[in-house]
Write an enzyme that holds these catalytic residues in place. Structure first.
Site, PDB file in Angstrom:
ATOM      1  N   ASP A  63     -44.275   0.676  32.710  1.00 37.59           N
ATOM      2  CA  ASP A  63     -43.349  -0.437  33.632  1.00 37.59           C
ATOM      3  C   ASP A  63     -44.152  -1.072  35.227  1.00 37.59           C
ATOM      4  OD1 ASP A  63     -40.970  -1.367  33.815  1.00 37.59           O
ATOM      5  OD2 ASP A  63     -39.819  -0.141  34.526  1.00 37.59           O
ATOM      6  N   LYS A  65     -40.396  -7.166  31.888  1.00 31.66           N
ATOM      7  CA  LYS A  65     -39.476  -7.758  32.711  1.00 31.66           C
ATOM      8  C   LYS A  65     -39.564  -8.720  32.738  1.00 31.66           C
ATOM      9  CE  LYS A  65     -37.761  -3.089  33.584  1.00 31.66           C
ATOM     10  NZ  LYS A  65     -37.871  -2.556  34.794  1.00 31.66           N
ATOM     11  N   LYS A  68     -33.085   8.720  34.352  1.00 25.02           N
ATOM     12  CA  LYS A  68     -33.984   8.500  35.589  1.00 25.02           C
ATOM     13  C   LYS A  68     -34.078  10.042  35.793  1.00 25.02           C
ATOM     14  CE  LYS A  68     -33.304   4.308  35.242  1.00 25.02           C
ATOM     15  NZ  LYS A  68     -34.748   3.128  34.201  1.00 25.02           N
ATOM     16  N   ASP A  83     -36.994   8.204  32.000  1.00 28.32           N
ATOM     17  CA  ASP A  83     -37.611   7.597  33.440  1.00 28.32           C
ATOM     18  C   ASP A  83     -38.178   8.242  34.613  1.00 28.32           C
ATOM     19  OD1 ASP A  83     -38.858   4.975  34.560  1.00 28.32           O
ATOM     20  OD2 ASP A  83     -37.162   4.159  34.166  1.00 28.32           O
TER      21      ASP A  83
END
Ligand code: MG
Length: 379
Positions: free
Chosen positions: A245, A269, A168, A198
Site C-alpha cells: 500500500d 488509491k 489495523k 493491515d
C-alpha cells in the site's frame, strides 16, 4: 473544451470517532479535504467538472492538505487554456510543471475526467473501460485497539453488511499482535468472513517474520514494514500473501515491487498515485502481472469514494478485492445522499452512478467561499 477557470475549496471533514493506525502511533480525528471545480468551454458549450483530494492527515503519507492547495496554485496557470478532454496531455503538463507531488495533482486530473464523461455522456466507469455499473464489494476498516474492542467493531461492521474487514494492527511487541490475530481469527471463522491485517508499516522485518510465522491465519497481510525492500524481505519468509500500500507511489515502484516478488496484490488509491489517469495505467499493469487489488481512496467524502468505485467497477472481478468507503467514518456529508454508498437495499456493496462523469455534484453553498480562483486572462 478549453479550461477557462479553476476554483478551489477547503473543507474540514471531522471523523465520527478518533481513528488509530499503525499500532496506535498515528491518531486522526479530522481530515482536511480540497475540492476543485474546473470550468471548460468550447463556443457556447460549457462544462464544469469536480475533483477532490484528501490526504489522511499529515502523518500517514508524504502528503498534506496545505500541499494540495499549494500544488494546485502552482499548476493552475499551466492548465488554463488546455483541452480538458485530454487527461494524458494534462498529466504530462502537470509533471513538467511540478515533478512529483502526485497527491497535489489528483483533484485536477479527476475534474478533467468528470468533464470528459459529461462531454461524451458516459459515466466514469464506462470511460475507464467498464462494461457495466457492477456492484463492488465493500470492506470495513477496523481501528487498532484492544482485541475485544476490535472484535466488537468487526461484529458491528458485519451487521452493516461488510464481509471483508481491514483490521489495523502493528507495533514493536510481537506478542501483542500474535494475541490480536489469535483472538480475531476464531470470530472471523465463525462469521465466515475475511480479515486483512493491515500493519501500516509498523513492524520491523524481524517482528513481521516472528508474528507471521507464529499464527495460523493465512489471509492477506498488508504493508508489514516501512519500505518496499523490507516488505520483499518479509514476503520471502512468511506463508501469507502480502499486499502493498503506502510504499507504492509511481509506476517505477510497481515495477520494482514485481521484480522483487514483494507481494501478490496492492491497494490502489487515485489520490496517492496522482489521479485517475495514473491509477488506470497502474490498474492495468497490476492486472497484467496477476495482482489482486483493493481500489479505494486515501480519504475524503463520498465524492472521492465514488471516483474510486468507478475505477473498481471497471476492473475485472477476478482481480478486484473489496473497497473501503472513507465517508462512512465522517461526521459530515458534503455530497449528501449522492454517489456510491453502502445502501440498505444492497448492503455490503457500492454501485457507481450511471449519470455522465463522476455522477456526484458537490453543493457549492456547503463548500463555502472558494479559497482560490484562477481564471484565463482572456475569454
Ligand atoms: Mg493500508
Amino acid at each position: 473544451m478549453k479550461i477557462t477557470a479553476i476554483h478551489v475549496w477547503a473543507l474540514a471533514l471531522p471523523l465520527n470517532k478518533p481513528y488509530w493506525l499503525s499500532g496506535g502511533r498515528l491518531k486522526f480525528s479530522e481530515l482536511d479535504s480540497t475540492f476543485v471545480r474546473i470550468d471548460a468551454e468550447d463556443g457556447d458549450r460549457r462544462i464544469s467538472g469536480f475533483g477532490e483530494a484528501c490526504p489522511w492527515g499529515n502523518s500517514y503519507l508524504p502528503a498534506h492538505a496545505a500541499g494540495v492547495r499549494a500544488g494546485v496554485q502552482t499548476l493552475a496557470s499551466a492548465l488554463l487554456g488546455m483541452n480538458a478532454l485530454a487527461p494524458e496531455n494534462i498529466n504530462r503538463r502537470m509533471d513538467e510543471t511540478l515533478p512529483g507531488h502526485p497527491y497535489a495533482k489528483a483533484a485536477l486530473d479527476i475534474a478533467c475526467w468528470d468533464i470528459l464523461g459529461k462531454f461524451t455522456n458516459m459515466p466514469l466507469w464506462q470511460c475507464l473501460g467498464g462494461a457495466s455499473a457492477s456492484a463492488v464489494a465493500l470492506n470495513s476498516s477496523i481501528s487498532t485497539n484492544a482485541p475485544q474492542t476490535m472484535i466488537e467493531d468487526i461484529q458491528h461492521a458485519s451487521a452493516a453488511g461488510y464481509r471483508i474487514h481491514s483490521a489495523k494492527i502493528g507495533g514493536s511487541d510481537a506478542a501483542t499482535d500474535i494475541a490480536r490475530i489469535n483472538a480475531i481469527e476464531p470470530v472471523r471463522q465463525q462469521l465466515g468472513e475475511k480479515v486483512t491485517y493491515d500493519i501500516n508499516r509498523a513492524w520491523t522485518p524481524s517482528v513481521a517474520v516472528e508474528v507471521l510465522n507464529s499464527v495460523a491465519a493465512r489471509g492477506w497481510i498488508e504493508q508489514p514494514c516501512e519500505t518496499l525492500a523490507q516488505c520483499a524481505q518479509v514476503a520471502a519468509r512468511v506463508p501469507q500473501p502480502i499486499m502493498l500500500d503506502e510504499c507504492l507511489h509511481t509506476a517505477a515502484d510497481f515495477y520494482e515491487a514485481h521484480r522483487l516478488n514483494a507481494g501478490e496484490g496492492c491497494k490502489l488509491k487515485p489520490n496517492r498515485v496522482g489521479g485517475i489517469t495514473k491509477a488506470r495505467f497502474l490498474r492495468d499493469y497490476a492486472i497484467s502481472i496477476g495482482w489482486c487489488m483493493h481500489i479505494e481512496d486515501v480519504g475524503g467524502s463520498a465524492f472521492a469514494d465514488t471516483v474510486a468505485i468507478h475505477l473498481a467497477a471497471s476492473t475485472p472481478e477476478t482481480q478486484r478485492l473489496a473497497s473501503w468507503l472513507c465517508h462512512a467514518h465522517l461526521a459530515v456529508d458534503p455530497v449528501f445522499g449522492q454517489g456510491a454508498r453502502n445502501r440498505p437495499d444492497n448492503l455490503g456493496y457500492a454501485i457507481p452512478p450511471s449519470t455522465p462523469g463522476v455522477g456526484v455534484v458537490p453543493d457549492e453553498t456547503q463548500l463555502g467561499t472558494p479559497v482560490a480562483s484562477y481564471r484565463s486572462a482572456s475569454p
